[in-house]
Design an enzyme around this catalytic site. Structure first.
Site, mmCIF file in Angstrom:
data_model
loop_
_atom_site.group_PDB
_atom_site.id
_atom_site.type_symbol
_atom_site.label_atom_id
_atom_site.label_comp_id
_atom_site.label_asym_id
_atom_site.label_seq_id
_atom_site.Cartn_x
_atom_site.Cartn_y
_atom_site.Cartn_z
ATOM 1 N N PRO A 57 0.815 -1.223 0.000
ATOM 2 C CG PRO A 57 -0.903 -1.600 1.539
ATOM 3 C CD PRO A 57 0.401 -2.161 1.059
ATOM 4 C CB THR A 115 -21.744 -7.015 -8.004
ATOM 5 O OG1 THR A 115 -22.782 -7.765 -8.649
ATOM 6 C CG2 THR A 115 -21.369 -7.734 -6.713
ATOM 7 C CE1 TYR A 140 -17.751 -11.687 -8.937
ATOM 8 C CE2 TYR A 140 -20.065 -11.210 -8.479
ATOM 9 C CZ TYR A 140 -18.869 -10.874 -9.087
ATOM 10 O OH TYR A 140 -18.799 -9.722 -9.829
ATOM 11 C CE LYS A 144 -17.449 -6.976 -6.936
ATOM 12 N NZ LYS A 144 -16.391 -6.119 -7.553
#
Length: 309
Positions: A57, A115, A140, A144
């Site tokens: 980072p 999403t 998934y 997300k």
């Protein structure tokens, strides 16, 4: 945020990233395309080669400062074939990016693409607006959601200026190969080159599909608006649940393949979310002054005129 000096697009080489780069550039914003490897469609932009899955980072924060970025757009992440890959792409990578944005001296706005599947399955006929409590059931969607929450949590702590857009399924030019539009395009190209009957398995589902260029426009608006979007979740979609059979029919028409050469077989198909998606987009209209512009038939025609990547 109306006068953005430079925008860093994370995942610039992907199907969404290429359209996001184009949307910002068309509006006059200098673009820094960030990806592991260069691509021919990124030649017009300043390019930084970074492996976002492993870059520290602190190193990424220095890059953002060197490039004088006021906005960072995160359209990284893959479909993932294993739970480990999805956690790596959606949780680990996003968390690393959040820490980099928090450490950047310029304090850029982070626009993160989530999403609609983060909400989980809903009853047929339901409108999925931002008041629906997230309850994902697939790996998934769960990963997300975890990535989106890392953006929202860091924003709530005052560490970053973040906003999350939750997009429906995307179609249009240059679809991702693992996606249904990418699969459909490959099958249509093969069928167009021969005379055999094309057999396609189609779920008895209704899904909201949005052209990827409209999604890129929503991202640009969220990044550059002066409205109070910090910490917000904004759904983007066409606001229409289309039967998958109708989506396929329009794609076949766009390809110029006679309907008699196509046989549709109805059976369940693995999905990243539920069988019904219809996004409520009132908040997008109010906050970022956005509405979809591209019809589904035009989107699928543009998909046929492109190549899967």
């Amino acid at each position: 945020m109306g006068s953005v000096s430079r925008v860093a697009v994370m995942g610039a080489s992907g199907c969404v990233g290429r359209q996001v780069c184009a949307a910002f550039a068309h509006a006059g914003h200098p673009v820094v395309a960030v990806s592991r490897r260069p691509a021919s469609h990124l030649a017009a932009y300043r390019f930084r080669s970074l492996d976002l899955a492993s870059v520290p980072p602190e190193r990424l924060a220095r890059v953002l400062d060197e490039e004088r970025c006021d906005v960072v757009v995160n359209v990284t992440g893959g479909w993932g074939s294993t739970p480990e890959a999805m956690r790596h792409d959606h949780i680990g990578l996003t968390g690393r990016l959040v820490r980099a944005v928090a450490a950047a001296a310029r304090g850029p706005r982070l626009v993160h693409l989530g999403t609609i599947h983060e909400y989980g399955p809903v009853p047929d006929g339901a409108v999925i607006d931002e008041s629906v409590p997230p309850a994902p059931v697939t790996e998934y969607a769960r990963t997300k959601l975890a990535g989106s929450r890392s953006v929202l949590d860091a924003t709530a702590r005052g560490e970053i200026d973040g906003v999350v857009l939750r997009a429906v399924n995307l179609c249009g030019p240059y679809p991702a190969e693992p996606s249904f539009p990418g699969f459909l395009l490959r099958r249509l190209r093969a069928a167009a080159a021969g005379d055999d009957v094309l057999e396609l398995t189609v779920a008895s589902a209704h899904r909201d599909y949005l052209d990827v260029r409209d999604a890129a426009d929503a991202i640009r608006r969220a990044a550059t608006t002066d409205a109070a979007v910090t910490g917000e979740v904004v759904n983007i979609g066409r606001g229409e649940a289309v039967p998958m059979r109708e989506l396929v029919r329009m794609a076949v028409a766009a390809a110029g393949i006679p309907p008699a050469r196509v046989r549709l077989v109805a059976q369940p198909v693995d999905s990243k979310g539920g069988d019904w998606t219809l996004a409520g987009i009132r908040r997008a209209e109010q906050l970022i002054k956005w509405r979809p512009r591209i019809g589904l038939a035009a989107s699928l025609s543009a998909m046929w005129g492109s190549e899967s990547t």
